[in-house]
Design a protein around this motif. Structure first.
Motif, short mmCIF file in Angstrom:
data_model
loop_
_atom_site.label_atom_id
_atom_site.label_comp_id
_atom_site.label_asym_id
_atom_site.label_seq_id
_atom_site.Cartn_x
_atom_site.Cartn_y
_atom_site.Cartn_z
N ARG A 35 45.17 -12.06 54.32
CA ARG A 35 44.98 -10.80 55.05
C ARG A 35 43.74 -10.82 55.93
NH1 ARG A 35 44.31 -7.72 50.89
NH2 ARG A 35 42.03 -7.67 51.04
N ASP A 36 42.65 -11.41 55.43
CA ASP A 36 41.35 -11.23 56.07
C ASP A 36 40.85 -12.43 56.85
OD1 ASP A 36 41.33 -8.74 54.91
OD2 ASP A 36 40.15 -9.38 53.17
N THR A 37 41.49 -13.59 56.71
CA THR A 37 40.97 -14.80 57.36
C THR A 37 42.12 -15.60 57.97
OG1 THR A 37 41.25 -16.39 55.53
CG2 THR A 37 39.32 -14.94 55.44
N PRO A 38 41.80 -16.52 58.86
CA PRO A 38 42.82 -17.42 59.41
C PRO A 38 42.99 -18.70 58.57
CG PRO A 38 40.79 -17.73 60.59
CD PRO A 38 40.51 -16.68 59.55
N VAL A 39 42.40 -18.73 57.37
CA VAL A 39 42.38 -19.94 56.55
C VAL A 39 43.77 -20.35 56.13
CG1 VAL A 39 41.67 -20.83 54.30
CG2 VAL A 39 40.02 -19.64 55.74
N LEU A 40 44.58 -19.38 55.70
CA LEU A 40 45.91 -19.69 55.18
C LEU A 40 46.98 -19.45 56.24
CD1 LEU A 40 45.99 -18.28 51.53
CD2 LEU A 40 45.47 -20.58 52.30
N ILE A 41 47.99 -20.30 56.20
CA ILE A 41 49.15 -20.17 57.08
C ILE A 41 50.38 -20.10 56.19
CG2 ILE A 41 50.49 -21.26 58.92
CD1 ILE A 41 47.90 -22.72 59.71
N ALA A 42 51.27 -19.16 56.47
CA ALA A 42 52.50 -19.05 55.68
C ALA A 42 53.30 -20.33 55.83
CB ALA A 42 53.32 -17.85 56.14
N ALA A 43 53.74 -20.89 54.71
CA ALA A 43 54.55 -22.12 54.73
C ALA A 43 56.01 -21.74 54.91
CB ALA A 43 54.34 -22.91 53.44
N GLU A 44 56.90 -22.76 54.81
CA GLU A 44 58.30 -22.54 55.13
C GLU A 44 59.03 -21.67 54.10
OE1 GLU A 44 57.49 -26.56 53.30
OE2 GLU A 44 56.75 -25.39 54.99
N LEU A 45 58.52 -21.62 52.86
CA LEU A 45 59.15 -20.80 51.82
C LEU A 45 58.34 -19.54 51.61
CD1 LEU A 45 60.09 -23.54 49.19
CD2 LEU A 45 61.59 -22.46 50.87
N GLN A 46 59.03 -18.43 51.38
CA GLN A 46 58.34 -17.16 51.19
C GLN A 46 57.42 -17.23 49.97
OE1 GLN A 46 60.95 -13.83 50.94
NE2 GLN A 46 59.32 -12.32 51.05
N GLY A 47 56.20 -16.74 50.16
CA GLY A 47 55.23 -16.74 49.07
C GLY A 47 54.44 -18.03 48.95
N TRP A 48 54.73 -19.00 49.83
CA TRP A 48 54.01 -20.28 49.82
C TRP A 48 53.13 -20.38 51.07
CZ3 TRP A 48 54.20 -24.44 46.30
CH2 TRP A 48 55.02 -24.21 45.19
#
Length: 882
Positions: free
Chosen positions: A306-319
């Motif tokens: 929510r707050d940073t660009p660190v994580l990117i949603a992967a191909e599977l939901q919740g990953w």
């Protein structure tokens, strides 16, 4: 609050030096221009404010009143309303705006009344008014309620645009249900490859190659601040290209940004959590909890997302996955942890993956923890999944760790090893192992069939598909006893490949249309990807570029997301999609698609994909007037053909060289290439290459026709064209039929045959209008002149006189512009007058970046490489006066 503070809050920020106007987002603004509420929602570093400042300029250019407000945590409802009032006053220039807000009441009810009064006065203005509220996530909760009230009661002439890092509870569900709101998120703001290339070209010009630009895009993954930091690093380097290759999140401006800006706002616990999950390629909450022992792992992930660009949603939901630059930085921190803690984290990761039967990852973490025996055990179990997912390099690396005696004594392992080697330098050895097992009478039937599949995979890579019927002679149909869906997919792919090259594309598609029951998309990823590629190839063979694009564009995006831009599957898809995009008048996109991928395509792809990639690159180079570049590419293709012993690639290289040399009637070069081409004929009499003999005859006949036309030997040209068209019709090869018919029209024109125009019309009917410039013009220079003459004869030209409302410089404009839009035609007319982008922007009252966009489109549509080349091509087509 003091008046000067209101001035600062309502003044838009200065644009960064590196900021460019993004045409794609400008079009997005136009598309959502009628929405009452537009929310731009993304973490830090995605350029929200830059986009909003550009949009503000565009709205002002359209005559709207645009108010700007930068929110902060001190904006309680009373101050928020006063700031709104100040922003609207500045935007409208109406100091008389005077509502009850001036009383500075802090009572909620009075604030709502004041807002109502403000909205009423905006409605009374009668002019379109845009209110931009940036940094809205900083607003106190009570002020968010005031903003929600403003949104739900906005008059028709008010549009509110909100920039925020975090979702806001503004109760806009009803507006959304009625289609009155729109949301742009981080994915919308990410730079596309073409945008990254344009930014880097503007900054570095030719000091960075297209491969460098695309490599940098892949590293930053379209993250605007990431690209900005990378540019700052590269600018200081003596060798910018080397700086791109060595770019890292562990040093320089990028590291400083992570330390001073990105992670400074995170808690120590969250940073520690990030460092420990950096060893994971993909992650979800339960996995992170198991590896780190942190019960709050899911909450950490949600907060970071929510707050940073660190994580990117992967191909599977919740990953999720960690941005590569950030991960590089975090891994440097991970390496500073005590060795015991690092090993413990890897062991826990190994346990989690082994329990999930994800043995490749389990083997990797076991090896990282120093557990070599456990790693080898998991590696043996991982070979099948690595092969079916196309991860051949990993499979080969693990095979090197397994004792040779262990592999030699296990037929199953031998086949897996052979399958892993089928698409690489050990292709011949792979084929030998598979055929030895196939020929062994002691091998049981199912294993023999799998051996035939391995051997057929090797023949696809070596171009020896003439052996495919022999390999499956014992199985005229798919054997029901072999129940593994991956095997059936591989068999259908091999059958379809063979039939396509016989010109039976409908039959090939019928084979591919049947999906085995119980197929698992993850387990059969590579076989399904080959199936998609084969379907696209059949449509490309038939000349249906639209279907190829519809099939491969989403497949390519998914492959890049799941496996990476330079993965085997993504590179293979790009090679087949690029010629389709080129045919659909997207030449720049096609070139960008292949950038920083050609080495992967050469190393891992079937010859069909290699030939298509090189053909697209050569066509693009010739269209830009870069003949030396085209010939250099063909020399590379010839060397690759020799290295991999692929006569079909050598045929393409020589045929294209002859066509280029024929443009200048270079008889010596034509003669040398022709002798080499004739010498290749015997290779296609070999059993394994026999299915390709008609394709060789087609390529040779077309090349010889071009050579004869260059020498004005019209009887020989007609003979070669007749032969080429007959073979192309036999193969149902659309591109071959088109080439033959265009050359027939050219031959007639050289002979001053009155049937030349009719012959050209017959060829033109084979291509859609948007493909005409590339498809017809790419065959022969005279063909493009004939198209221009036909255009003038059937439509005529007229000059549109200037009106008082139009700039005098834009007076002349063709009535019928062929492939050009009206605005492109006006830009072209001004280019013809030698005007710069800035002068054109002033003359047409548009932004300079918009002019650049139109000029870029002109380059593509007219197959030109320079501004002068654009005008010359346009003059040839009759799009500007002589």
């Amino acid at each position: 609050m003091h008046e000067t503070e209101f001035v600062l809050k309502t003044t838009p920020p200065r644009l960064p030096r590196t900021a460019v106007e993004r045409e794609r987002l400008a079009r997005t603004r136009e598309a959502i221009g009628d929405r009452a509420v537009v929310t731009v929602l993304a973490p830090a570093g995605f350029g929200k404010t830059v986009v909003l400042v550009h949009w503000r300029r565009q709205w002002l250019g359209e005559g709207a009143q645009v108010a700007w407000l930068s929110a902060d945590r001190n904006d309680d409802p009373a101050h928020f309303h006063l700031a709104l009032l100040h922003a609207i006053r500045i935007a409208t220039g109406r100091a008389a705006l005077n509502t009850s807000a001036n009383e500075g009441s802090s009572r909620f009810g009075n604030d709502m009344e004041a807002l109502t009064g403000l909205l009423a006065e905006i409605a009374a203005l009668g002019r379109r008014t845009v209110l931009i509220v940036d940094d809205a996530e900083r607003l106190p909760e009570a002020s968010c309620a005031a903003l929600a009230y403003l949104l739900c009661n906005a008059p028709p002439n008010l549009q509110v645009v909100i920039g925020t890092r975090a979702p806001l509870d503004l109760h806009t569900a009803e507006l959304a249900a009625k289609g009155h709101s729109a949301v742009l998120n981080a994915d919308d703001l990410r730079l596309q490859p073409e945008e990254t290339v344009a930014i880097l070209r503007r900054r570095f010009e030719e000091r960075l190659s297209l491969d460098d630009c695309v490599r940098l895009h892949a590293t930053t993954e379209g993250w605007p601040i990431g690209l900005q930091l990378a540019i700052a690093t590269i600018e200081l380097a003596a060798d910018p290209s080397a700086a791109v290759r060595s770019l890292s999140g562990r040093r320089g401006d990028i590291e400083r940004y992570f330390v001073e800006s990105l992670f400074a706002s995170l808690s120590a616990a969250t940073v520690d959590f990030l460092v420990r999950i950096a060893i994971l390629d993909r992650m979800d909450g339960p996995m992170c909890a198991a590896v780190t022992g942190d019960a709050g792992a899911a909450e950490h992930l949600q907060c970071l997302l929510r707050d940073t660009p660190v994580l990117i949603a992967a191909e599977l939901q919740g990953w999720y996955r960690v941005h590569p630059l950030v991960r590089d930085f975090l891994l440097a921190r991970f390496e500073q942890l005590p060795r015991g803690e690092r090993d413990a984290l890897h062991r826990r990761a190994c346990t989690w993956f082994a329990q999930a039967q994800r043995y490749p990852e389990a083997a990797h973490h076991a090896l990282a923890a120093g557990e070599e025996a456990q790693a080898a055990a998991h590696a043996v179990k991982s070979l099948w999944s690595l092969r079916t997912q196309g991860r051949f390099a990993e499979a080969q690396a693990w095979l090197r760790r397994i004792p040779a005696a262990t592999i030699a004594g296990d037929t199953h392992l031998r086949l897996l090893a052979a399958w892993a080697d089928a698409l690489g330098e050990r292709n011949a050895e792979s084929f030998r192992i598979a055929t030895d097992i196939l020929a062994d009478p002691a091998t049981e039937s199912n294993t023999r069939f799998i051996a035939a599949l391995v051997a057929s995979s090797a023949t696809g890579y070596s171009d020896h598909i003439g052996l495919v019927p022999d390999l499956f002679a014992a199985w005229p149909d798919y054997p029901a006893a072999v129940t593994e869906p991956v095997c059936e997919l591989a068999w259908r792919n091999a059958m379809a490949h063979y039939r396509m090259h016989a010109g039976r594309t409908d039959e090939a598609r019928r084979f591919l249309a049947v999906l085995p029951t119980g197929v698992d998309a993850d387990a059969a990823m590579l076989a399904l990807s080959y199936r998609t590629m084969m379907l696209a190839l059949t449509h490309l063979w038939d000349g249906d570029a639209w279907r190829v694009r519809a099939l491969l564009q989403p497949a390519l995006l998914q492959a890049e997301h799941a496996c990476g831009r330079r993965s085997l599957v993504a590179s293979m898809f790009a090679a087949v999609l690029a010629p389709a995009l080129y045919d659909l008048d997207q030449a720049d996109t096609a070139q960008t698609l292949l950038a920083d991928r050609l080495d992967v395509i050469e190393r891992t792809s079937f010859p069909d994909a290699i030939m298509l990639a090189y053909r697209t690159l050569v066509r693009g180079a010739l269209a830009r007037g870069e003949e030396r570049r085209a010939l250099a590419l063909l020399d590379n293709l010839a060397m690759l053909a020799e290295r991999r012993r692929l006569p079909r690639l050598a045929t393409q290289a020589l045929a294209e060289q002859i066509r280029i040399h024929a443009l200048h009637a270079d008889t010596q070069a034509i003669g040398r290439a022709m002798r080499s081409l004739d010498a290749l004929a015997a290779a296609f009499d070999r059993h394994e290459l026999l299915p390709y003999r008609p394709q060789y005859r087609l390529a040779a006949a077309l090349a010889k026709a071009c050579a004869a036309l260059a020498q004005h030997d019209h009887p020989a040209a007609r003979s070669h064209i007749d032969q080429a068209e007959a073979v192309a019709l036999e193969l149902h090869r659309h591109a071959g039929i088109l080439s033959a018919r265009v050359l027939r029209a050219v031959c007639a024109r050289q002979c001053e045959d009155p049937q030349a125009t009719a012959l050209l019309i017959a060829a033109v009917k084979l291509v859609p209008p948007e493909s005409m410039v590339h498809a017809i013009g790419g065959e022969h220079p005279l063909a493009m002149q004939m198209v221009a003459s036909l255009h003038r004869a059937t439509t005529g030209l007229r000059t549109v006189p200037a009106t008082p409302a139009e700039p005098a410089q834009a007076a002349a404009e063709p009535a019928c512009r062929g492939p050009l839009t009206p605005k492109e035609a006006r830009v072209l007319a001004l280019l013809d007058k030698g005007m710069s982008n800035k002068q054109i922007a002033r003359a047409l009252d548009i932004g300079e970046e918009t002019v650049k966009w139109h000029v870029k489109n002109l380059f593509t549509k007219l197959s030109a490489g320079t501004r002068k080349h654009v005008v010359d091509r346009a003059r040839l087509l009759g799009l500007v006066g002589s």
